[in-house]
Design a protein around this motif. Structure first.
Motif, short mmCIF file in Angstrom:
data_model
loop_
_atom_site.label_atom_id
_atom_site.label_comp_id
_atom_site.label_asym_id
_atom_site.label_seq_id
_atom_site.Cartn_x
_atom_site.Cartn_y
_atom_site.Cartn_z
N ASP A 4 0.85 -1.20 0.00
CA ASP A 4 0.00 0.00 0.00
C ASP A 4 0.88 1.25 0.00
N THR A 5 0.35 2.33 -0.53
CA THR A 5 1.02 3.63 -0.49
C THR A 5 0.79 4.27 0.87
N VAL A 6 1.85 4.84 1.42
CA VAL A 6 1.77 5.54 2.70
C VAL A 6 1.66 7.04 2.40
N ILE A 7 0.64 7.67 2.95
CA ILE A 7 0.41 9.10 2.75
C ILE A 7 0.66 9.83 4.06
N LYS A 8 1.57 10.81 4.02
CA LYS A 8 1.89 11.64 5.18
C LYS A 8 1.86 13.09 4.72
N TYR A 9 1.13 13.94 5.40
CA TYR A 9 0.97 15.35 5.03
C TYR A 9 0.50 15.51 3.59
N GLY A 10 -0.35 14.58 3.13
CA GLY A 10 -0.91 14.64 1.79
C GLY A 10 0.04 14.19 0.70
N VAL A 11 1.19 13.62 1.06
CA VAL A 11 2.22 13.26 0.10
C VAL A 11 2.52 11.76 0.19
#
Length: 93
Positions: free
Chosen positions: A61-68
């Motif tokens: 899965d893709t990890v999203i942090k601060y919308g990135v």
């Protein structure tokens, strides 16, 4: 007291902002864009500045942090788990 921050409710992780968090602690986070608080029980000790899962994530899965997009998971990760180099890798290589 706020113990982790999240930029947006669509993020998959928050960032710990205090020291001394231990497994089984229930901690409070602030989702900045929606200005809401959430509580999560953590599954491992998590150092200040490290990430914790606020959503269940599967391997790759893709990890999203601060919308990135900050990388991909290399293992299944549950809400409250510590995210770091042991279970998240860059997509660059």
């Amino acid at each position: 007291m706020i113990q982790f921050i999240v930029h947006d409710e669509d993020d998959s992780v928050g960032v710990v902002t205090v020291e001394g968090l231990k497994a089984n602690d229930t901690i409070t986070g602030w989702i900045m864009d929606q200005d809401v608080l959430i509580d999560i029980k953590i599954n491992q000790d998590i150092p200040i500045g490290h990430k914790l899962a606020i959503k269940d994530l599967n391997e790759d899965d893709t990890v999203i942090k601060y919308g990135v997009d900050i990388g991909r998971t290399i293992a299944k990760i549950a809400v409250g788990d510590h995210l770091h180099v042991h279970n998240v890798k860059t997509k660059r290589w």
